[in-house]
Design a protein around this motif. Structure first.
Motif, mmCIF file in Angstrom:
data_model
loop_
_atom_site.group_PDB
_atom_site.id
_atom_site.type_symbol
_atom_site.label_atom_id
_atom_site.label_comp_id
_atom_site.label_asym_id
_atom_site.label_seq_id
_atom_site.Cartn_x
_atom_site.Cartn_y
_atom_site.Cartn_z
ATOM 1 N N ASP A 1146 0.829 -1.214 0.000
ATOM 2 C CA ASP A 1146 0.000 0.000 0.000
ATOM 3 C C ASP A 1146 0.857 1.256 0.000
ATOM 4 O OD1 ASP A 1146 -2.226 -1.598 0.002
ATOM 5 O OD2 ASP A 1146 -2.658 -1.366 2.150
ATOM 6 N N ASN A 1147 1.961 1.227 0.782
ATOM 7 C CA ASN A 1147 2.857 2.392 0.832
ATOM 8 C C ASN A 1147 3.504 2.641 -0.523
ATOM 9 O OD1 ASN A 1147 2.351 2.891 3.517
ATOM 10 N ND2 ASN A 1147 4.120 1.751 4.273
ATOM 11 N N ILE A 1148 3.977 1.571 -1.169
ATOM 12 C CA ILE A 1148 4.638 1.722 -2.473
ATOM 13 C C ILE A 1148 3.629 2.201 -3.520
ATOM 14 C CG2 ILE A 1148 5.844 0.483 -4.321
ATOM 15 C CD1 ILE A 1148 7.042 -1.357 -2.154
ATOM 16 N N ILE A 1149 2.425 1.631 -3.490
ATOM 17 C CA ILE A 1149 1.384 2.033 -4.450
ATOM 18 C C ILE A 1149 1.048 3.513 -4.257
ATOM 19 C CG2 ILE A 1149 -1.063 1.727 -5.047
ATOM 20 C CD1 ILE A 1149 -0.637 -1.299 -4.327
ATOM 21 N N SER A 1150 0.951 3.936 -3.004
ATOM 22 C CA SER A 1150 0.629 5.334 -2.706
ATOM 23 C C SER A 1150 1.697 6.273 -3.261
ATOM 24 C CB SER A 1150 0.511 5.510 -1.192
ATOM 25 O OG SER A 1150 0.348 6.851 -0.864
ATOM 26 N N ILE A 1151 2.954 5.913 -3.071
ATOM 27 C CA ILE A 1151 4.067 6.748 -3.568
ATOM 28 C C ILE A 1151 4.019 6.834 -5.094
ATOM 29 C CG2 ILE A 1151 6.582 6.834 -3.803
ATOM 30 C CD1 ILE A 1151 6.610 5.424 -0.961
ATOM 31 N N CYS A 1152 3.784 5.691 -5.740
ATOM 32 C CA CYS A 1152 3.755 5.667 -7.207
ATOM 33 C C CYS A 1152 2.560 6.443 -7.750
ATOM 34 C CB CYS A 1152 3.724 4.220 -7.707
ATOM 35 S SG CYS A 1152 5.276 3.349 -7.374
ATOM 36 N N LYS A 1153 1.424 6.355 -7.074
ATOM 37 C CA LYS A 1153 0.244 7.104 -7.530
ATOM 38 C C LYS A 1153 0.478 8.608 -7.430
ATOM 39 C CE LYS A 1153 -3.589 3.844 -6.975
ATOM 40 N NZ LYS A 1153 -4.812 3.496 -6.221
ATOM 41 N N GLN A 1154 1.196 9.010 -6.371
ATOM 42 C CA GLN A 1154 1.524 10.439 -6.242
ATOM 43 C C GLN A 1154 2.401 10.891 -7.407
ATOM 44 O OE1 GLN A 1154 3.178 11.440 -2.422
ATOM 45 N NE2 GLN A 1154 1.363 10.798 -1.298
ATOM 46 N N TYR A 1155 3.329 10.049 -7.792
ATOM 47 C CA TYR A 1155 4.202 10.372 -8.928
ATOM 48 C C TYR A 1155 3.377 10.488 -10.213
ATOM 49 C CZ TYR A 1155 7.864 9.870 -12.448
ATOM 50 O OH TYR A 1155 8.694 10.072 -13.534
ATOM 51 N N ILE A 1156 2.476 9.509 -10.409
ATOM 52 C CA ILE A 1156 1.629 9.500 -11.618
ATOM 53 C C ILE A 1156 0.762 10.752 -11.660
ATOM 54 C CG2 ILE A 1156 -0.293 8.297 -12.763
ATOM 55 C CD1 ILE A 1156 0.935 5.660 -11.524
ATOM 56 N N ASN A 1157 0.148 11.095 -10.532
ATOM 57 C CA ASN A 1157 -0.715 12.280 -10.482
ATOM 58 C C ASN A 1157 0.063 13.547 -10.796
ATOM 59 O OD1 ASN A 1157 -2.919 10.729 -9.807
ATOM 60 N ND2 ASN A 1157 -2.663 11.008 -7.589
ATOM 61 N N GLY A 1158 1.322 13.594 -10.316
ATOM 62 C CA GLY A 1158 2.169 14.753 -10.621
ATOM 63 C C GLY A 1158 2.382 14.899 -12.112
ATOM 64 N N LYS A 1159 2.629 13.796 -12.792
ATOM 65 C CA LYS A 1159 2.831 13.838 -14.243
ATOM 66 C C LYS A 1159 1.529 14.209 -14.972
ATOM 67 C CE LYS A 1159 7.180 12.814 -14.211
ATOM 68 N NZ LYS A 1159 8.130 13.912 -14.473
ATOM 69 N N MET A 1160 0.417 13.713 -14.473
ATOM 70 C CA MET A 1160 -0.874 14.012 -15.099
ATOM 71 C C MET A 1160 -1.176 15.515 -14.999
ATOM 72 S SD MET A 1160 -2.002 11.128 -16.293
ATOM 73 C CE MET A 1160 -3.760 11.336 -16.598
ATOM 74 N N GLN A 1161 -0.814 16.109 -13.870
ATOM 75 C CA GLN A 1161 -1.087 17.541 -13.690
ATOM 76 C C GLN A 1161 -0.254 18.401 -14.618
ATOM 77 O OE1 GLN A 1161 -0.498 18.401 -9.526
ATOM 78 N NE2 GLN A 1161 -2.283 17.197 -8.889
ATOM 79 N N ARG A 1162 0.937 17.946 -14.987
ATOM 80 C CA ARG A 1162 1.804 18.733 -15.885
ATOM 81 C C ARG A 1162 1.254 18.779 -17.301
ATOM 82 N NH1 ARG A 1162 7.210 19.136 -13.983
ATOM 83 N NH2 ARG A 1162 7.667 20.277 -15.910
ATOM 84 N N LYS A 1163 0.417 17.776 -17.703
ATOM 85 C CA LYS A 1163 -0.260 17.712 -19.006
ATOM 86 C C LYS A 1163 0.723 17.722 -20.177
ATOM 87 C CE LYS A 1163 -4.471 19.790 -17.227
ATOM 88 N NZ LYS A 1163 -5.417 20.906 -17.253
#
Length: 1588
Positions: A1146-1163
């Motif tokens: 769960d911790n690793i998934i959470s960290i990776c999702k934060q990374y993914i969301n950061g990239k999504m926000q940059r568009k």
């Protein structure tokens, strides 16, 4: 050993002004007296009324550490004192160098001048200097001088004259400290001996006086009388000594005494019984009082004469108690036989009372006759008197006694009140000093057991420790149940008296107690020495040792009792009156220490330090001294009986106990002041001298298990020292190897904890003048033994990289050894101290001063010394010192290093953030009007930027390494303590460069690839725009031709729509190709797991990526459980294990999702580096969680899940990007703008203002906002890093725990423990939001970048305006090129803006400037309205992520309790945490009961208990050897027994909730845990993180 038998107070204050010295002021108005003149010659005139104190004499000044000779008369007293304090028998050689060298360089032959120059009239007689010094000194200096003179076998003053007042003083106090040991003939068979204070010894006194002039040298004859044929010594100054023939100016009337003491050898002894010998200086006709005194107190008086008056009333009128002997020189021209006969008849003398030196008699024969006469008197005399008894006679004769001052007498009464009733010492100690007996020894035993847990057995650790604490509390209660004894009440009252009286009292106490215990101790000590020669007498030796301890009573026992009274009172409530009344005790003792009295550091009987007592005393000492005062510490170590105390006495002029009746137990410390002229040389204000108990040889150590005690003591004092003197007596070389092992152990331990003491080996009893050369072989052998010991010690301490002694410390066999001859010049008791011994010790002192002066590290102040003492002692209580050592000074030094390195690291990162931002701007603007590029392709630009990045990175790495070098050059801040971490931080600098390089290269590559991909889109868009522009221009021409007919707005719209539709159909219809991101992600995933083996690839093939990540990840552990060994299944709780692994996932998934969301926000468009970084994060996190064993199935399924989620999001990101940048879509977005432009151009309207607004709103404003958000992230990080919380990992942990403690909420604790990283990230975010939600900091940061952008835009416009040629298009291009390095201007917006733009350049520039002003105001308003949370989402660099990466460090957690690692740097060799937790919080439970474990791993690692887990493959493994399983973890025992109170409090409070959360049963909470308060828990956090 009596605590104050060591030293007379360095800072003793003077008593009352001498009645004799009052005369000084009376004579000031008239002619100067003889005394005044002499004192002026000697430079002592100021010291006559004021008195010289010991603090002045014993302070270390340039004279005491240099060989500066006496150049003038005023140097002579100090030269004498310097020599006397180091017991140098040449002290009375008091000729100035100018006098000595007057003819040395005279090359003429002038015999008259030669004869004249040899006149000694201008020389000063040594007796005058001695008399002057006694007159100018206070009572304590007089006592010290008399003692040292006695050791040199000099005669000492008995009656001190004052030639001005004609008054003399009996020096009873001055002589009180002299103790003599001898063996009369009666004890020669039994080998017994007598040891007594000389003023109390009732001995016959033989006095020698002179009547008139005498051709015989009375003093020289006395010297011969007292010396045997093998050993001549100048006890009395005589005319043939250096300056002895100089006229005596103030010393006539001086009565000196000495003692002849037999050794029990009739062939060597001059007299078979002890005798006192007195010598009156001057003619008895001038000193009748002194003569009368001698006649009343002596067994015999020998009157030397040349001529006698036949009446001779002086002799005949006396009522003599003493026999009178007349000694004449028959050879004298003035000798008269008739007068002699007349006087002899009147006195009733016989031939036996008359001694004449005839022509037939040489000096030897005469002395032999005299000796026989004296011997006869001594053997037959009934007249024996002690000096103390002489005081009554002195009073009758009007002679002053030096003990008559009120302070001295009051102090004597107080001391006698305490010591008078002592009969049996052991009974007295039990009755009057009860707290330090068995209770204190038991407390010491319990204290050590708390650290060592040797008797733990099968008990639960924390329950056992709780029981020990309860026992300690009961013992303290028992101590508090005693009322303070009468003796202690008297003692404390007495030492509370004013300074001088206190000094007298302590001196009386020391002397009284010595007198009480001497007889018993002397005998026991002799027995001990004899028995130790044959260590087989183990039981007897042990019994004698016990008796020695029981029979010893000194002032240190009273101060020790004070310490126990004080420590016991601290266990009472804070406001308790009995506790409040004792708070002044440490200050009393601190004053004693400052006055020069020693303080017991280690109690040798209990083998313990009363830490709180000693610490509080030193804290009070710090308050009494200047807080900036620095101290250097000198310590001596060596085998018992090798003369350690004597060495220190000689070196520093102090007086540690050396008599056979006393023996150093434990360790004592005393302060010596440093004079101003030496402070700059030594860089300190005081020198602290530590005298230690002798180390025992291995055979003796086995008798009482004292080997451990020796190790503890040696480690402590070496750790406290700046230089350690290793004392080796050559006759005890067989014991040397054992002692060297202890010493080397201590030095090795110090090296490992960062302390670098110096050492000096002293070889005693080496008398040969060529010893240094002859001992080359011995020095080589010593080094070989040291190397051998180093290897053995290194093996025991598990630090086997240390192969030789020089690996442990700086040591040169040539300069690190000192050879000292034997102490005595001949056989005691009549032997003086060997001048060679004193000189060699003086050379050693100079060498030590030189070594200390050249130390690179700064001296400690008192509080730092205290911290070293506490941390060293806490560490030596553990069996494994190196792994147990925790020191706040080391922690402070490490913290400062981490803080500095973190600052440098942030400067590096911040610079590179800015550099990357600018590089990305260059890439994004590449190929547009905004850049004048020197490169033709994106690839070339990327290569150029990478090359520039490498240069920048290399420069910054070099800068970091240079900063480290400069940092370690400092002398302040204890930098040397963290020298061992230097390589780690150097590696961290290199690691940081590599990490930033990877990140920078990834960002540059992604930006360049995306820009390359956009190039085709930009070309299509540009073609489309040009085509539309051409068609619109043609339409305008067409419509203008119809101008004759009025065209309506509707007709214009219709014409435009028609043209647009036709153009759209004709434009190229090729669509952008959509990539299959799933395929790309699958490819990288397969690459990542391919090295895991074929099974991993097979698992990967079983499921397509499109199917992964749809549902939440759930771990079942089926396969793992089936493959688990049967033994491991017993110790692994399946449900708990599954939950722990699920938590990791769960911790690793959470960290990776934060990374993914950061990239999504940059568009931005997708790039393969995104999935590569995600896979790297997963691998890194799995690596950090190796403590929980997982299998390949878990790893593959987790990666598939995360990659499935990532691929789904990145596919959308890619498609959204293509959709947003579709040329047709972009074209249609601008349709209405083109329509408006078409109409404006057709109607020939002014476009300047409108176009300026369009350019501002669509081109500049988005670019400025983007610029602000690119810069804001690093700014926020920089601001947060100014707060102490984020300065180091340790401070961060400290802040988080304090916050948790203040909330005291279970859910927060559970989140912190179970989801540490998530909790920490949220906590950091919360801190950022709190920090920037209040105040104007955020607005100021934003406005700074807005203003910077506005300035750049205005500068660009003004520069473009200077270009005279060109149209608006070139003007805009010039503006964009100027901004190209800073702002990324949208090419879509710019292309649309440039179309159909016929605005006037000058007007446009004017309106653009106005619009930019409005834009700045609008942006400020927008930023003020936007919440901090919204702003954080739009930032390119996420502050919470960067701060998290910094404070999380390596991310490792303690394998037992999950406490996070706090080590600084990226490349630290070992992990550590300041505060460990009960293992229950790491999900540990007892096998069988399923109850949570209360053991704290920082206690477990010092116990004999064992653990087993998946890492040990289910096998039991000892906790003490945990490093075999977890080699990269260092789990230090708690710095104090209360250190883990915080987590104990948490588990005790939330026991039930944790049990439910961990699927376990509640822990059995130890009794003492339940009493820990919230305040105590908070305090324990502060203690653990050294933040008190």
């Amino acid at each position: 050993m009596a605590i104050f038998s060591f030293i007379k107070g360095v800072g003793y204050r003077a008593g009352e002004v001498d009645p004799q010295s009052k005369q000084w002021s009376d004579s000031k108005g008239g002619k100067k007296t003889q005394l005044e003149t002499l004192l002026e010659d000697l430079g002592l005139e100021q010291l006559y009324p004021e008195k010289l104190s010991l603090s002045t004499i014993l302070q270390i000044d340039k004279k005491t550490i240099t060989d500066e000779p006496a150049k003038c008369n005023s140097d002579l007293p100090w030269y004498f004192l310097k020599k006397l304090m180091i017991v140098n028998v040449t002290a009375r050689n008091t000729k100035c160098t100018s006098a000595c060298e007057s003819n040395y360089n005279d090359s003429r032959l002038d015999l008259k001048n030669l004869v004249k120059s040899t006149n000694a009239g201008d020389m000063l007689n040594p007796l005058d200097i001695i008399t002057a010094l006694f007159l100018c000194s206070d009572d304590f200096v007089r006592q010290e001088m008399a003692l040292k003179m006695s050791m040199c076998q000099f005669s000492v003053p008995l009656l001190l004259p004052n030639c001005d007042t004609k008054q003399c003083t009996l020096m009873l106090w001055a002589l009180r400290d002299i103790v003599k040991k001898y063996r009369p003939q009666s004890l020669s068979e039994s080998k017994g001996f007598i040891e007594d204070r000389i003023v109390l010894s009732e001995l016959p006194m033989i006095s020698f006086v002179r009547l008139g002039e005498c051709s015989l040298s009375k003093s020289e004859i006395l010297n011969k009388l007292l010396s045997n044929s093998q050993q001549y010594h100048d006890t009395f100054v005589h005319r043939d000594m250096e300056c002895g023939d100089s006229p005596m100016r103030i010393s006539n009337g001086l009565v000196e005494i000495t003692w002849y003491l037999p050794r029990g050898n009739k062939n060597m002894d001059v007299f078979s019984e002890p005798v006192t010998v007195a010598n009156l200086r001057g003619d008895i006709a001038s000193f009748e009082t002194q003569f009368s005194f001698l006649c009343e107190t002596s067994a015999a008086v020998f009157v030397f004469f040349d001529t006698l008056d036949s009446e001779c009333e002086l002799l005949t009128n006396q009522h003599h108690k003493a026999q009178i002997f007349l000694v004449g020189n028959h050879q004298s021209d003035h000798f008269g036989m008739d007068a002699l006969e007349s006087v002899a008849t009147k006195l009733g003398l016989t031939n036996s009372n008359i001694l004449l030196k005839t022509k037939q008699m040489n000096d030897a024969d005469f002395v032999k006759t005299l000796r026989k006469t004296v011997s006869n008197v001594v053997e037959n005399s009934k007249m024996k008197m002690g000096i103390e008894q002489m005081a009554a006679i002195a009073h009758e004769l009007g002679i002053c006694v030096d003990e008559e001052s009120s302070e001295c007498q009051t102090a004597k009464i107080n001391a006698d009140a305490i010591t008078a009733d002592i009969q049996d010492i052991l009974e007295y100690k039990e009755a009057q000093l009860p707290l330090q007996g068995q209770i204190w020894k038991e407390l010491s035993r319990l204290e050590k057991e708390e650290f060592r847990l040797r008797n733990l057995g099968s008990k639960n650790i924390e329950d056992y420790k709780s029981d020990l604490q309860i026992q300690k509390t009961e013992l303290r209660e028992k101590q508090n149940s005693y009322n303070m004894s009468n003796a202690m009440t008297c003692f404390i009252n007495a030492i509370s008296s004013p300074g001088t009286e206190r000094c007298y009292f302590l001196k009386w106490m020391r002397m009284n107690l010595d007198n009480v215990s001497r007889e018993k101790l002397s005998d026991l000590r002799e027995q001990y020495k004899e028995k130790c020669k044959n260590p087989e007498n183990k039981a007897e030796i042990k019994d004698i040792d016990r008796q020695l301890s029981n029979s010893s009573l000194g002032t240190e026992h009273f101060i020790r009792e004070m310490g126990q009274i004080y420590e016991a009172s601290l266990s009472l409530p804070e406001k308790a009156p009995s506790r409040q009344q004792l708070q002044h005790l440490p200050k009393l003792c601190a004053q004693l220490l400052l006055d020069g009295f020693p303080l017991e550091l280690v109690d040798g009987d209990a083998s313990n330090i009363p830490l709180r007592w000693v610490s509080d005393v030193l804290s009070q000492l710090n308050d009494l001294m200047s807080s900036k005062s620095k101290i250097l510490v000198v310590t001596v170590l060596g085998v018992q009986g090798t003369g350690k105390s004597t060495l220190l006495n000689t070196m520093f002029g102090v007086q540690f106990a050396v008599s056979s009746g006393r023996c150093t137990r434990g360790a004592f410390m005393l302060l010596i002041r440093i004079n101003e002229d030496v402070k700059k040389i030594l860089n300190c204000d005081f020198m602290l001298i530590i005298d230690t108990e002798g180390l025992k040889s291995q055979e003796l150590a086995q008798l009482d298990n004292s080997y451990e005690h020796d190790n503890e003591l040696a480690t402590l004092v070496v750790g406290l020292s700046d230089i350690t003197i290793i004392n080796i007596a050559m006759e005890n070389s067989t014991d040397m190897k054992d002692i060297l092992q202890i010493v080397v152990h201590s030095f090795l331990r110090m090296k490992e904890v960062g302390k670098k003491p110096k050492c000096q080996f002293v070889h005693q009893n080496v008398s040969d003048v060529s010893a240094h050369d002859k001992n080359i072989r011995d020095r080589k052998l010593l080094l070989e033994q040291l190397n051998e010991m180093t290897q053995a010690a290194a093996k025991m301490e598990k630090k086997e990289e240390n192969k030789s002694f020089t690996d442990v410390m700086e040591y040169s066999p040539e300069t690190g050894n000192c050879y000292i001859p034997g102490l005595w010049n001949g056989d005691p008791p009549m032997a003086p101290v060997n001048a060679g011994y004193s000189e060699a010790v003086y050379e050693l002192k100079k060498n030590i001063s030189q070594i200390l002066g050249s130390c690179e590290s700064s001296a400690n102040n008192i509080l730092e010394f205290t911290e070293w003492m506490k941390s060293l002692w806490n560490a030596v209580k553990h069996e494994n010192f190196i792994f147990s050592f925790r020191n706040s000074l080391v922690a402070d030094a490490y913290m400062r290093l981490c803080t500095e390195f973190n600052k440098w690291e942030w400067e590096f990162r911040k610079y590179m953030y800015t550099w990357v931002t600018n590089a990305e701007t260059r890439i994004n603007n590449f190929g547009t009007v905004a850049v004048k590029s020197e490169t033709s392709t994106t690839g070339q630009l990327l290569a150029q930027l990478k090359s520039e990045a490498c240069t920048e990175l290399s420069n910054w790495e070099t800068k970091l390494l240079e900063n480290l070098v400069e940092y370690f050059k400092q002398t302040e801040g204890h930098v040397y303590l963290v020298e061992g971490y230097r390589t780690e931080f150097e590696s961290s600098a290199e690691s940081l460069r590599r990490e930033i390089k990877n990140s920078v290269f990834n960002q540059l590559t992604a930006a360049a690839d995306i820009r390359q991909g956009m190039a085709e889109l930009y070309r299509i868009k540009e073609n489309h725009t040009k085509e539309i522009e051409g068609r619109v221009c043609a339409l305008i021409e067409k419509c203008r031709k119809k101008k004759k007919v009025e065209i309506t707005e509707k007709e214009l719209d219709e014409e435009f729509d028609k043209m647009w539709t036709e153009t759209e159909k004709e434009l190229s219809s090729s669509e952008m190709k959509v990539e299959d991101i799933y395929n790309n992600v699958s490819h990288h995933l397969r690459d990542n797991v391919s090295h895991k083996g074929s099974y991993a690839c097979k698992l990967l093939s079983q499921k397509s990526l499109q199917e992964c990540g749809e549902d939440p990840f759930k771990y079942t552990a089926e396969g793992f459980w089936q493959r688990l060994k049967h033994g491991l299944k017993k110790i692994v709780n399946r449900a708990s294990y599954t939950k722990a692994v699920q938590q990791i996932a769960d911790n690793i998934i959470s960290i990776c999702k934060q990374y993914i969301n950061g990239k999504m926000q940059r568009k931005n468009n997708y790039h393969d580096t995104y999935i590569q970084e995600i896979l790297n994060v997963i691998d890194e996190r799995l690596q950090n969680n190796q403590d929980v064993k997982t299998d390949i199935e878990f790893e593959v399924s987790l990666k598939q899940h995360i990659c499935g989620v990532a691929a789904r999001h990145f596919q959308k990101l890619h498609e959204d990007f293509l959709r947003a940048n579709d040329p047709y879509r972009c074209l249609n977005q601008n349709k209405e703008k083109f329509r408006t432009d078409f109409k404006d151009v057709f109607h020939e309207r002014d476009q300047c203002q409108k176009k300026a607004e369009e350019f501002t709103n669509h081109c500049l404003r988005p670019a400025v906002e983007d610029f602000v958000y690119r810069c804001l992230g690093p700014d926020i990080i920089g601001e947060m890093k100014t707060k102490q919380t984020f300065s180091t990992r340790m401070f961060f942990q400290y802040s988080v725990l304090l916050d948790l403690q203040s909330n005291d909420d279970f859910d927060s604790y559970r989140s912190y423990i179970c989801s540490y990283e998530e909790y920490v990230k949220n906590w950091i975010l919360k801190q950022i939001v709190e920090c920037f939600s209040k105040g104007s900091t955020m607005f100021e940061l934003e406005d700074k970048h807005v203003q910077s952008s506005i300035r750049s835009i205005n500068d660009a416009v003004n520069k473009a305006k200077t270009e005279k040629r060109g149209n608006l298009k070139s003007f805009i291009q010039n503006v964009c090129q100027e901004l190209g390095d800073k702002l990324v201007i949208s090419q879509n917006a710019l292309g649309a803006f440039m179309m159909l733009n016929n605005a006037d350049q000058q007007q446009f520039a004017h309106w653009l400037t106005e619009c930019v002003k409005d834009m700045a105001q609008d942006l400020r308003k927008k930023f003020k309205k936007t919440t901090i949370q919204m702003k954080l989402k739009d930032l390119h660099v996420k502050p919470e992520n960067v701060l998290f990466t910094d404070v999380i460090g390596c991310g490792k957690q303690c394998p037992f309790c999950a406490a996070p690692c706090e080590a600084g740097g990226k490349e630290h060799g070992v992990h550590f945490a300041s505060l460990h937790r009960p293992q229950a919080l790491g999900r540990y439970r007892w096998v069988g009961t399923e109850k949570l474990v209360t053991d704290v791993c920082s206690s477990s690692v010092i116990s004999d208990q064992r653990f087993r887990c998946t890492a040990t493959n289910g096998e039991w493994h000892p906790y003490k050897d945990y490093t075999a399983i977890y080699p990269d973890w260092r789990i230090a025992p708690d710095s104090s027994l209360q250190a883990s109170d915080h987590w104990k409090y948490v588990l005790a409070k939330f026991n039930q909730q944790f049990a439910e959360a961990f699927n376990a049963k509640p822990a059995d909470i130890p009794a003492t845990w339940k009493h820990i308060t919230c305040k105590q828990a908070e305090e324990s956090i502060k203690v653990s993180f050294n933040s008190k």
